[in-house]
Scaffold this motif. Structure first.
Motif, PDB file in Angstrom:
ATOM      1  N   THR A 142     -10.561   5.989   1.452  1.00  0.00           N
ATOM      2  CA  THR A 142     -10.212   7.168   2.252  1.00  0.00           C
ATOM      3  C   THR A 142     -10.868   7.055   3.620  1.00  0.00           C
ATOM      4  OG1 THR A 142     -10.126   8.518   0.242  1.00  0.00           O
ATOM      5  CG2 THR A 142     -10.256   9.690   2.362  1.00  0.00           C
ATOM      6  N   ALA A 169      -6.980  11.005   4.281  1.00  0.00           N
ATOM      7  CA  ALA A 169      -5.929  10.633   3.329  1.00  0.00           C
ATOM      8  C   ALA A 169      -6.388   9.417   2.525  1.00  0.00           C
ATOM      9  CB  ALA A 169      -4.628  10.310   4.051  1.00  0.00           C
ATOM     10  N   THR A 170      -6.055   9.379   1.238  1.00  0.00           N
ATOM     11  CA  THR A 170      -6.440   8.259   0.383  1.00  0.00           C
ATOM     12  C   THR A 170      -5.308   7.234   0.351  1.00  0.00           C
ATOM     13  OG1 THR A 170      -7.845   9.665  -0.984  1.00  0.00           O
ATOM     14  CG2 THR A 170      -7.156   7.569  -1.929  1.00  0.00           C
ATOM     15  N   TYR A 171      -5.655   5.962   0.569  1.00  0.00           N
ATOM     16  CA  TYR A 171      -4.690   4.866   0.573  1.00  0.00           C
ATOM     17  C   TYR A 171      -4.978   3.934  -0.609  1.00  0.00           C
ATOM     18  CZ  TYR A 171      -3.406   6.372   5.272  1.00  0.00           C
ATOM     19  OH  TYR A 171      -2.962   7.110   6.343  1.00  0.00           O
ATOM     20  N   TYR A 207       0.828  -1.201   0.000  1.00  0.00           N
ATOM     21  CA  TYR A 207       0.000   0.000   0.000  1.00  0.00           C
ATOM     22  C   TYR A 207       0.863   1.251   0.000  1.00  0.00           C
ATOM     23  CZ  TYR A 207       0.996   0.971   4.934  1.00  0.00           C
ATOM     24  OH  TYR A 207       1.619   1.278   6.112  1.00  0.00           O
ATOM     25  N   SER A 208       0.226   2.362  -0.357  1.00  0.00           N
ATOM     26  CA  SER A 208       0.884   3.667  -0.359  1.00  0.00           C
ATOM     27  C   SER A 208      -0.194   4.739  -0.455  1.00  0.00           C
ATOM     28  CB  SER A 208       1.861   3.787  -1.530  1.00  0.00           C
ATOM     29  OG  SER A 208       2.427   5.097  -1.587  1.00  0.00           O
ATOM     30  N   THR A 209       0.144   5.951  -0.069  1.00  0.00           N
ATOM     31  CA  THR A 209      -0.760   7.082  -0.312  1.00  0.00           C
ATOM     32  C   THR A 209      -0.488   7.703  -1.683  1.00  0.00           C
ATOM     33  OG1 THR A 209       0.786   8.515   0.884  1.00  0.00           O
ATOM     34  CG2 THR A 209      -1.079   7.620   2.142  1.00  0.00           C
ATOM     35  N   ASP A 210       0.452   7.135  -2.412  1.00  0.00           N
ATOM     36  CA  ASP A 210       0.771   7.546  -3.790  1.00  0.00           C
ATOM     37  C   ASP A 210       0.365   6.396  -4.694  1.00  0.00           C
ATOM     38  OD1 ASP A 210       1.897   8.138  -6.260  1.00  0.00           O
ATOM     39  OD2 ASP A 210       3.746   8.941  -5.397  1.00  0.00           O
ATOM     40  N   SER A 211      -0.569   6.631  -5.588  1.00  0.00           N
ATOM     41  CA  SER A 211      -1.079   5.549  -6.435  1.00  0.00           C
ATOM     42  C   SER A 211       0.013   4.911  -7.294  1.00  0.00           C
ATOM     43  CB  SER A 211      -2.205   6.068  -7.334  1.00  0.00           C
ATOM     44  OG  SER A 211      -1.722   7.078  -8.216  1.00  0.00           O
ATOM     45  N   LEU A 251      -4.560   4.679  10.568  1.00  0.00           N
ATOM     46  CA  LEU A 251      -4.442   5.504   9.381  1.00  0.00           C
ATOM     47  C   LEU A 251      -4.909   6.931   9.655  1.00  0.00           C
ATOM     48  CD1 LEU A 251      -5.756   2.934   6.741  1.00  0.00           C
ATOM     49  CD2 LEU A 251      -3.437   3.233   7.661  1.00  0.00           C
TER      50      LEU A 251
END
Length: 456
Positions: free
Chosen positions: A128, A104-106, A73-77, A100
């Motif tokens: 999110t 913020a979108t994960y 996972y990351s918050t950067d797609s 989390l």
């Protein structure tokens, strides 16, 4: 033609190998490769966002002999992959990813590992986390009376699980409204175990429709509004009682007491005597109604709560404001629940305030190796009480001489929430002088004690 024959032979060999057969040359014994999960088999990867968490669910691919699953996972797609993502190994579905940041979108992918190694990534999914507001209350019930609307809940309606709830009542003469356009009655306290408790909205105009909805507050978060219901107060018509069916009377509630605290008051009284000449069709137990107001005539800021029991705590009051209290015992008609023949207690007044324990006294000290032991007299100011259950203590200290105890509390280092009347302050520096004051904490903090000086 020779070149074409080679192509046909290669194709036949490929078909035989896929069928698990030999005969294309080389060894007769082959080891089939373990199946590696294909990305297209991950159609059921799904995410569910919650408060500071995301629940990841997936189906095990039908063609896989997998043994373990891994989440990246990351918050950067662009980084939610095996190369750049954060790795959570050896997990199973569903997996709850906690801790989390709300808002913020994960981004997530999942892989399966087989005997042949780790397979390709699933399709990517995102969620999110958000703060979860309470569900809107259900089962709102309102009843119109003369110049009054009574708001309550159906006894079978589900309630939030919190022990203490604060309901906000919104009302309007318009049949649709929002929180912003309606008039708000805040801090109406209802306990889930007491589903018969109601709130009376007084001084309503007869023959005028009123519309109501409620929200609930849990841990500082307010829900959306419930369904809007309406009621139209009407002038009461005196009922014609059958001969021998007069209500009768209960005795007046006695021994009324009020224990005030921070923004609240707990009201207690002694149950009434047996009813006098109670008629047929009336409940044999009294219905208690608590009245509060800011004047002794009960005309200013009147609040009326029916179906209360002794030991009832009112919240949402103002500190340092004087309130008047009285309790009535009424007779309830079984057929329609109406109350009559209220008999009142005496009137008592009280002023809510944050309870402060006494200033700590009798402070003694003893020195040790890089430490100071402090003890003081236990608080005897009347707390604990029905409002607050315990007293704790704070110690403020400094190695700089202070001009007053108040200054030392303001600028010193604080040691808080000490549950007993003693404390060992360790890890100190030899040769230094330490200055101490102690406070006691109930609903509010006491003034500081005198300064105690200890030289190591």
């Amino acid at each position: 033609m020779k070149f074409v024959a080679h192509i046909i032979k290669a194709a036949l060999c490929s078909t035989l190998l896929m069928a698990g057969l030999t005969g294309c040359g080389g060894s007769d014994t082959t080891t089939p490769a373990a199946t590696v999960v294909a990305g297209s088999s991950w159609a059921n990867l799904s995410l569910a966002a919650g408060n500071q968490q995301v629940t990841i669910s997936w189906d095990k691919p039908g063609t896989s002999a997998s043994t373990t699953s891994t989440i990246y996972y990351s918050t950067d797609s662009t980084k939610a992959n095996k190369k750049d993502g954060f790795k959570i190994a050896n997990v199973s579905s569903p997996f709850v990813h906690t801790g989390l940041t709300n808002g913020a979108t994960y981004f997530y992918v999942v892989t399966e590992t087989t005997a042949a190694g780790e397979g390709p990534e699933s399709h990517q999914a995102a969620a999110t986390p958000q703060t979860q507001i309470p569900a809107a209350p259900s089962g709102l019930k309102i009843t119109a009376k003369e110049s009054e609307v009574v708001i309550g809940f159906d006894v079978t309606a589900p309630k939030p699980s919190a022990i203490t709830l604060r309901y906000n009542i919104y009302w309007s003469t318009a049949n649709t409204f929002t929180k912003n356009s309606a008039t708000k009655i805040p801090n109406v306290s209802i306990t889930p175990a007491d589903t018969t408790k109601t709130y009376s909205h007084l001084s309503r105009a007869n023959d005028t429709p009123y519309y109501y909805a409620v929200s609930v507050e849990v841990d500082g978060l307010e829900s959306n509004l419930s369904n809007i219901l309406s009621a139209t107060p009407k002038k009461a018509v005196a009922p014609i009682e059958a001969v021998g069916a007069t209500p009768g009377f209960f005795g007046s509630p006695t021994d009324l007491t009020v224990d005030v605290g921070n923004l609240q008051a707990t009201v207690n009284w002694t149950s009434t005597e047996s009813p006098t000449a109670l008629g047929t069709g009336y409940s044999s137990t009294p219905v208690y109604t608590l009245y509060t107001a800011t004047d002794s005539a009960f005309t200013l800021n009147l609040n009326k709560l029916s179906y209360v029991t002794p030991g009832y705590t009112m919240t949402g009051l103002a500190n340092d404001a004087k309130y008047f209290f009285k309790v009535s015992a009424g007779v309830q008609k079984i057929a329609d629940g109406t109350l009559s023949n209220e008999v009142f207690s005496t009137v008592i007044s009280a002023t809510p305030e944050a309870k402060k324990p006494a200033v700590p006294s009798g402070i003694t000290t003893s020195r040790g190796d890089q430490q100071v032991s402090l003890s003081w007299a236990k608080d005897k100011s009347g707390i604990p009480s029905t409002i607050i259950g315990s007293v704790s203590y704070n110690i403020y200290y400094s190695t700089l001489a202070q001009t007053s105890a108040v200054q030392l509390r303001q600028f010193g280092t604080k040691i808080s929430n000490i549950p007993t009347n003693s404390y060992v302050h360790s890890g100190l520096t030899p040769g230094k002088t330490y200055y101490y004051v102690i406070t006691a904490v109930g609903e509010d903090e006491s003034a500081p004690s005198d300064i105690t000086v200890v030289a190591l």
